[in-house]
Design a protein around this motif. Structure first.
Motif, PDB file in Angstrom:
ATOM      1  N   VAL A 198     123.890 -42.378  25.060  1.00 44.06           N
ATOM      2  CA  VAL A 198     122.558 -42.900  24.244  1.00 44.06           C
ATOM      3  C   VAL A 198     122.184 -42.031  23.197  1.00 44.06           C
ATOM      4  N   SER A 199     121.931 -42.460  22.165  1.00 43.90           N
ATOM      5  CA  SER A 199     121.656 -41.662  21.125  1.00 43.90           C
ATOM      6  C   SER A 199     120.349 -41.006  21.596  1.00 43.90           C
ATOM      7  N   ARG A 200     120.294 -39.676  20.855  1.00 41.67           N
ATOM      8  CA  ARG A 200     119.157 -38.614  21.141  1.00 41.67           C
ATOM      9  C   ARG A 200     118.115 -38.633  20.040  1.00 41.67           C
ATOM     10  N   TYR A 201     118.843 -39.477  18.845  1.00 43.77           N
ATOM     11  CA  TYR A 201     118.028 -39.525  17.529  1.00 43.77           C
ATOM     12  C   TYR A 201     116.511 -39.766  17.922  1.00 43.77           C
ATOM     13  N   GLY A 202     115.390 -38.930  17.406  1.00 45.64           N
ATOM     14  CA  GLY A 202     114.244 -39.436  17.679  1.00 45.64           C
ATOM     15  C   GLY A 202     113.647 -38.983  19.291  1.00 45.64           C
ATOM     16  N   LEU A 203     114.417 -38.380  19.935  1.00 46.21           N
ATOM     17  CA  LEU A 203     114.012 -37.834  21.193  1.00 46.21           C
ATOM     18  C   LEU A 203     113.603 -36.332  21.078  1.00 46.21           C
ATOM     19  N   ILE A 204     112.630 -35.994  21.203  1.00 48.24           N
ATOM     20  CA  ILE A 204     112.238 -34.604  20.884  1.00 48.24           C
ATOM     21  C   ILE A 204     112.723 -33.692  21.754  1.00 48.24           C
ATOM     22  N   ALA A 205     113.492 -32.719  21.168  1.00 45.42           N
ATOM     23  CA  ALA A 205     114.602 -32.046  21.823  1.00 45.42           C
ATOM     24  C   ALA A 205     113.820 -31.016  22.815  1.00 45.42           C
ATOM     25  N   TYR A 206     114.474 -30.808  24.138  1.00 47.78           N
ATOM     26  CA  TYR A 206     114.126 -29.929  25.046  1.00 47.78           C
ATOM     27  C   TYR A 206     115.510 -28.796  25.312  1.00 47.78           C
ATOM     28  N   GLY A 207     116.457 -29.277  25.746  1.00 51.24           N
ATOM     29  CA  GLY A 207     117.925 -28.644  25.958  1.00 51.24           C
ATOM     30  C   GLY A 207     118.983 -29.678  25.558  1.00 51.24           C
ATOM     31  N   SER A 208     119.077 -29.547  24.094  1.00 49.73           N
ATOM     32  CA  SER A 208     119.990 -30.401  23.524  1.00 49.73           C
ATOM     33  C   SER A 208     121.346 -30.986  23.933  1.00 49.73           C
ATOM     34  N   SER A 209     121.768 -29.822  24.593  1.00 45.90           N
ATOM     35  CA  SER A 209     123.393 -29.893  24.960  1.00 45.90           C
ATOM     36  C   SER A 209     123.232 -30.690  26.531  1.00 45.90           C
ATOM     37  N   LEU A 210     121.972 -30.843  26.909  1.00 50.84           N
ATOM     38  CA  LEU A 210     121.810 -31.580  28.188  1.00 50.84           C
ATOM     39  C   LEU A 210     120.968 -32.901  28.122  1.00 50.84           C
ATOM     40  N   ILE A 311     119.133 -20.628  32.422  1.00 50.97           N
ATOM     41  CA  ILE A 311     119.394 -19.687  31.269  1.00 50.97           C
ATOM     42  C   ILE A 311     119.753 -20.846  29.960  1.00 50.97           C
ATOM     43  N   ILE A 312     120.622 -21.754  30.313  1.00 54.25           N
ATOM     44  CA  ILE A 312     120.938 -22.542  29.086  1.00 54.25           C
ATOM     45  C   ILE A 312     119.882 -23.390  28.420  1.00 54.25           C
ATOM     46  N   ALA A 313     119.097 -24.011  29.478  1.00 54.74           N
ATOM     47  CA  ALA A 313     118.052 -24.752  29.030  1.00 54.74           C
ATOM     48  C   ALA A 313     116.768 -23.955  28.211  1.00 54.74           C
ATOM     49  N   SER A 314     116.721 -22.812  28.971  1.00 54.59           N
ATOM     50  CA  SER A 314     115.577 -22.124  28.396  1.00 54.59           C
ATOM     51  C   SER A 314     115.992 -21.567  26.962  1.00 54.59           C
ATOM     52  N   ALA A 315     117.272 -21.303  26.833  1.00 54.96           N
ATOM     53  CA  ALA A 315     117.580 -20.813  25.544  1.00 54.96           C
ATOM     54  C   ALA A 315     117.666 -21.703  24.405  1.00 54.96           C
ATOM     55  N   GLU A 316     118.097 -23.035  24.837  1.00 54.94           N
ATOM     56  CA  GLU A 316     117.748 -24.245  23.909  1.00 54.94           C
ATOM     57  C   GLU A 316     116.511 -24.526  23.646  1.00 54.94           C
ATOM     58  N   ALA A 317     115.722 -24.461  24.724  1.00 48.23           N
ATOM     59  CA  ALA A 317     114.274 -24.898  24.446  1.00 48.23           C
ATOM     60  C   ALA A 317     113.628 -23.689  23.573  1.00 48.23           C
ATOM     61  N   SER A 318     114.033 -22.353  23.646  1.00 51.02           N
ATOM     62  CA  SER A 318     113.306 -21.452  22.879  1.00 51.02           C
ATOM     63  C   SER A 318     113.732 -21.693  21.315  1.00 51.02           C
ATOM     64  N   SER A 319     114.787 -22.119  21.022  1.00 53.28           N
ATOM     65  CA  SER A 319     115.219 -22.321  20.018  1.00 53.28           C
ATOM     66  C   SER A 319     114.713 -23.772  19.288  1.00 53.28           C
TER      67      SER A 319
END
Lengths: 490, 95
Positions: A198-210, A311-319
């Motif tokens: 499902v497209s993530r376009y327009g979903l406000i990102a938290y952990g983009s790879s997840l 670790i991964i989710a927090s890293a992506e979230a901080s960015s």
């Protein structure tokens, strides 16, 4: 008859047959929200005027034979982290107060094209970070089964709105279990699709790879029907996958003969409530009687998923959350000395405690000197988790297990001990790390009457297999309603 | 792992967050507990494992750079806490 007691597909059929107008369906939905949401607080915003306007337009198109899909005219609620042009979108955060997007997320757009009427935006943990929907700036959502308990999270508003029959179905998003766990806690069904489906376009990102968007509904049929509509290739999301195997409703057959189902032995530890343990084994037995081949096995890596995930989710979230700076949208602090002071104060006042905790952790694990030891290490562990699943799917069609180690906890019990709260994600988080599809459906009740969730996990892009297994299991029980919801019609 | 005041201040700069004294103390505690917990990953030998950012292989997606949406400046600016002359207004950054 109470239209809100129907599933989305049942309501769609009545609308197509002309037994119910789109306006009547929307009216029923809005009146339920008006009456019951005071108690549960599932919604952040409800747009009555726009809902009726959509209803009118959709009715015209249906009358002209232009909308023939199964969900045309059926009302739906959308988690408040999906952008909708012209509608408030807050992520349940103070920092996005007043934000009105100029574009619509692709999943919502696909629903609109299929004739769905969007009635409002549902409550969630702030920026989808949490498992209880208690971190929302707009107040906690309560579980319709027992209002002293959490609905789960982060898509708690969507799950509770379906359970309370305020809407026939809803969209949620799942980064580490945020569709499946609230579905389990609220006794409804939810699917987290394969990453890229499902497209993530327009979903406000938290952990983009997840992150993945998916449906929450009363049954497997509704979920498969919704997923079929929203999973289409979108060039605007570079991780969207172009496939033509999204005819998920074809998998709605009560047939698991010869299906190989693996039951991970290492899921069953002291941390799992015995009643949930029993419910999963009961589901296995039911499927075995229907002809499935059940086998216990060691999945491996189970205890490493949560540390790698955070670790991964927090890293992506901080960015991802760097963009909230008090300049382009949302909240800006009232007093400041210069630009950097304005950034810092706006963010510090605009974000809640859990969001700040994850931004801090994420910034740390990405900082020079720690990047390899934490972030890269976690990405390596993620590869090992994926390998563990790859080995399992060489032997099994689907993996059967619990959704969460407990049923819904009491309000106010979770937030004081973050690590303990994170441990509740042990059965959902590895599925996101490996990018796989998972479905959560009701599989019994504990002693206090709270629903227990059963999870099927499939190999990448094999949603059909988990839908088939879940559908077969579902045929042996019937959908239960929270006592208060069932009593409405007595 | 013990987190010092200096580390918290440094991470605060990276994270663009201004924590109160109380929040700093809490952050020190939370972060050191979390780092102790995630150090569990060190039990695993990952020397010969390649780091995986995405679960599936993705290739770069190319397309022609063609504008498909319209200029939406007015609506975008409506979301800004402060605006001036069709631009975002920010505090003075240089003299």
């Amino acid at each position: 008859m109470d239209l809100m007691s129907l599933t989305a597909v049942e309501l769609g059929k009545k609308i197509h047959a002309g037994e119910v107008s789109v306006k009547e369906a929307v009216q029923a939905c809005l009146s339920h929200i008006e009456t019951y949401d005071k108690e549960y607080n599932c919604f952040v915003s409800v747009d009555t005027e726009r809902a009726y306007q959509q209803a009118e337009e959709i009715q015209k198109k249906m009358d002209a034979g232009k909308l023939t899909g199964p969900l045309a005219g059926v009302p739906v609620a959308v988690k408040d982290n999906m952008c909708m042009a012209g509608s408030l979108t807050t992520c349940s955060s103070k920092i996005l107060s007043g934000f009105v997007p100029t574009y619509t997320s692709d999943a919502v757009l696909k629903l609109q094209e299929a004739g769905a009427v969007i009635v409002g935006k549902t409550n969630m943990d702030e920026f989808a970070m949490g498992s209880t929907t208690e971190t929302s700036y707009y107040g906690e959502t309560k579980n319709p089964w027992d209002t002293t308990r959490v609905p789960g999270g982060s898509s708690g508003g969507s799950a509770a709105a379906v359970a309370a029959e305020e809407v026939p179905y809803a969209l949620g998003s799942d980064t580490g279990g945020s569709i499946r766990q609230p579905a389990a806690f609220c006794g409804v069904t939810g699917i987290k699709p394969t990453y890229g489906r499902v497209s993530r376009y327009g979903l406000i990102a938290y952990g983009s790879s997840l992150d993945q968007i998916g449906p929450l509904a009363k049954d497997v049929t509704d979920c498969a029907t919704v997923l079929e509509i929203i999973s289409q290739y979108d060039p605007k999301d570079s991780t969207s996958v172009n496939r033509n195997d999204n005819h998920f409703t074809e998998a709605l057959t009560d047939n698991v003969k010869g299906m190989h189902i693996g039951l991970p032995r290492d899921y069953f530890t002291d941390g799992l409530e015995p009643e949930i343990w029993d419910a999963v084994y009961h589901a296995a037995k039911v499927l075995e009687e229907k002809g499935a081949v059940i086998e216990e096995f060691d999945l491996g890596m189970v205890e490493y998923a949560i540390p790698a995930y955070y670790i991964i989710a927090s890293a992506e979230a901080s960015s991802n959350l760097e963009r909230f700076d008090g300049v382009k949208y949302g909240y800006r602090t009232k007093e400041y000395t210069d630009l950097h002071n304005m950034y810092k104060k706006s963010r510090s006042e605009g974000f809640g405690a859990e969001v700040k905790r994850r931004i801090m952790l994420g910034s740390f694990v990405l900082s020079s000197g720690y990047y390899d030891a934490y972030y890269v290490k976690a990405l390596k562990v993620k590869a090992m988790i994926k390998q563990a699943y790859d080995r399992a799917f060489e032997k099994y069609d689907v993996i059967l297990g619990p959704v969460a180690p407990t049923t819904a906890l009491k309000l106010g019990e979770s937030l004081s001990d973050p690590i303990k709260m994170y441990l509740g994600d042990v059965y959902t988080v590895p599925v996101n790390l490996a990018g796989l599809p998972g479905i959560s459906l009701p599989g019994g009740y504990d002693q206090s009457g709270m629903p227990i969730g059963i999870q099927f996990v499939g190999n990448a892009f094999e949603e059909k297999k988990i839908i088939q297994a879940a559908y077969a299991l579902e045929q042996t029980g019937s959908y239960h309603r929270p006592k208060k919801v069932a009593e409405r019609r007595l | 792992m013990t987190i010092t005041d200096e580390t918290i201040d440094y991470v605060g700069i990276l994270a663009k967050l201004e924590l109160s004294e109380e929040e700093k103390q809490q952050a020190k505690k939370d972060m050191s507990e979390m780092l102790d917990y995630v150090s569990k990953l060190n039990e695993l030998d990952t020397e010969h494992v390649e780091a995986m950012s995405h679960a599936f292989p993705y290739n770069n997606v190319f397309r022609e750079d063609v504008v498909t949406n319209q200029n939406d400046r007015e609506n975008l600016l409506k979301n800004a806490p402060e605006q001036k002359d069709g631009c975002y207004k920010v505090p003075k950054t240089f003299d």
